[in-house]
Design a protein around this motif. Sequence first.
Motif, short mmCIF file in Angstrom:
data_model
loop_
_atom_site.label_atom_id
_atom_site.label_comp_id
_atom_site.label_asym_id
_atom_site.label_seq_id
_atom_site.Cartn_x
_atom_site.Cartn_y
_atom_site.Cartn_z
N GLY A 55 101.01 1.23 -58.75
CA GLY A 55 101.03 1.25 -57.28
C GLY A 55 102.14 2.16 -56.77
N LYS A 56 103.31 2.07 -57.39
CA LYS A 56 104.41 2.97 -57.00
C LYS A 56 104.07 4.42 -57.34
N THR A 57 103.42 4.61 -58.47
CA THR A 57 103.00 5.96 -58.84
C THR A 57 102.02 6.51 -57.82
N SER A 58 101.07 5.70 -57.40
CA SER A 58 100.11 6.13 -56.38
C SER A 58 100.81 6.49 -55.08
N TYR A 59 101.74 5.65 -54.67
CA TYR A 59 102.49 5.92 -53.44
C TYR A 59 103.29 7.22 -53.57
N ASP A 60 103.96 7.40 -54.70
CA ASP A 60 104.76 8.61 -54.90
C ASP A 60 103.91 9.87 -54.91
N VAL A 61 102.76 9.79 -55.56
CA VAL A 61 101.89 10.97 -55.65
C VAL A 61 101.29 11.31 -54.29
N ILE A 62 100.93 10.30 -53.53
CA ILE A 62 100.33 10.55 -52.22
C ILE A 62 101.36 11.09 -51.23
N THR A 63 102.57 10.56 -51.25
CA THR A 63 103.57 10.96 -50.26
C THR A 63 104.37 12.20 -50.63
N THR A 64 104.33 12.61 -51.89
CA THR A 64 105.09 13.78 -52.31
C THR A 64 104.23 15.03 -52.15
N LEU B 70 93.93 9.88 -60.62
CA LEU B 70 94.43 9.16 -61.79
C LEU B 70 95.30 7.97 -61.41
N ALA B 71 96.23 8.20 -60.50
CA ALA B 71 97.16 7.13 -60.11
C ALA B 71 96.42 5.98 -59.42
N ILE B 72 95.56 6.31 -58.48
CA ILE B 72 94.82 5.25 -57.78
C ILE B 72 93.84 4.56 -58.72
N GLY B 73 93.22 5.31 -59.62
CA GLY B 73 92.32 4.71 -60.61
C GLY B 73 93.04 3.71 -61.50
N LEU B 74 94.23 4.07 -61.97
CA LEU B 74 95.00 3.14 -62.81
C LEU B 74 95.49 1.94 -62.01
N PHE B 75 95.82 2.15 -60.75
CA PHE B 75 96.23 1.04 -59.89
C PHE B 75 95.07 0.06 -59.68
N VAL B 76 93.90 0.58 -59.40
CA VAL B 76 92.73 -0.27 -59.20
C VAL B 76 92.36 -1.00 -60.50
N ALA B 77 92.47 -0.30 -61.64
CA ALA B 77 92.20 -0.93 -62.93
C ALA B 77 93.20 -2.06 -63.20
N SER B 78 94.45 -1.86 -62.82
CA SER B 78 95.46 -2.91 -62.99
C SER B 78 95.16 -4.12 -62.10
N LEU B 79 94.73 -3.86 -60.87
CA LEU B 79 94.36 -4.97 -59.99
C LEU B 79 93.16 -5.74 -60.55
N PHE B 80 92.21 -5.01 -61.15
CA PHE B 80 91.08 -5.67 -61.79
C PHE B 80 91.55 -6.52 -62.97
N LEU B 81 92.53 -6.01 -63.73
CA LEU B 81 93.08 -6.79 -64.85
C LEU B 81 93.78 -8.06 -64.37
N VAL B 82 94.46 -7.98 -63.23
CA VAL B 82 95.09 -9.17 -62.66
C VAL B 82 94.02 -10.21 -62.34
N PHE B 83 92.97 -9.79 -61.68
CA PHE B 83 91.88 -10.70 -61.33
C PHE B 83 91.21 -11.27 -62.58
N GLN B 84 90.91 -10.41 -63.55
CA GLN B 84 90.23 -10.84 -64.77
C GLN B 84 91.10 -11.81 -65.57
N THR B 85 92.39 -11.53 -65.70
CA THR B 85 93.29 -12.40 -66.44
C THR B 85 93.43 -13.74 -65.75
#
Length: 138
Positions: A124-133, A77-92
């Motif tokens: 991105g911070k959520t992904s990092y926190d979930v992976i490292t915790t 979920l966290a990585i999926g939302l991070f990738v979706a956000s990066l796609f939104l940056v590119f699209q915008t």
Amino acid sequence: MRTNLFYYLVLLVLTVVAGWLLAHPNLIGQIGIFWYDHDYLETLPKAMATVAVTVLVALTISLVIKRVTSGPVAVVLAIGLFVASLFLVFQTYTQFSSGAYRFTGSGFKTGAVLLPIILAIVFGKTSYDVITTRRTKR
């Protein structure tokens, strides 16, 4: 605790800057906001509220991912939302670099691109926190 305070302070500053930039388009941008009925960007308080609510919803989703879900589900979920956000940056960015949007003013375009960047920072911070915790089993 110190890192969290700095993180939230940076999010607050970025949110205020994005709201301010979105509330101040040039004349063509103001006509576009009126024409396409984007009432949520007409004034500074409305633009600030729009950006703040979007960031608060992203922070709430991130908190739910960290606290409620666990293991591979949280990571996906966290990585999926991070990738979706990066796609939104590119699209915008591409949308505001072409067509009629490119005439809305550089400040407005920067504010429009800054909002998905803020979302990418949150997820991105959520992904990092979930992976490292590591969670202990009960």
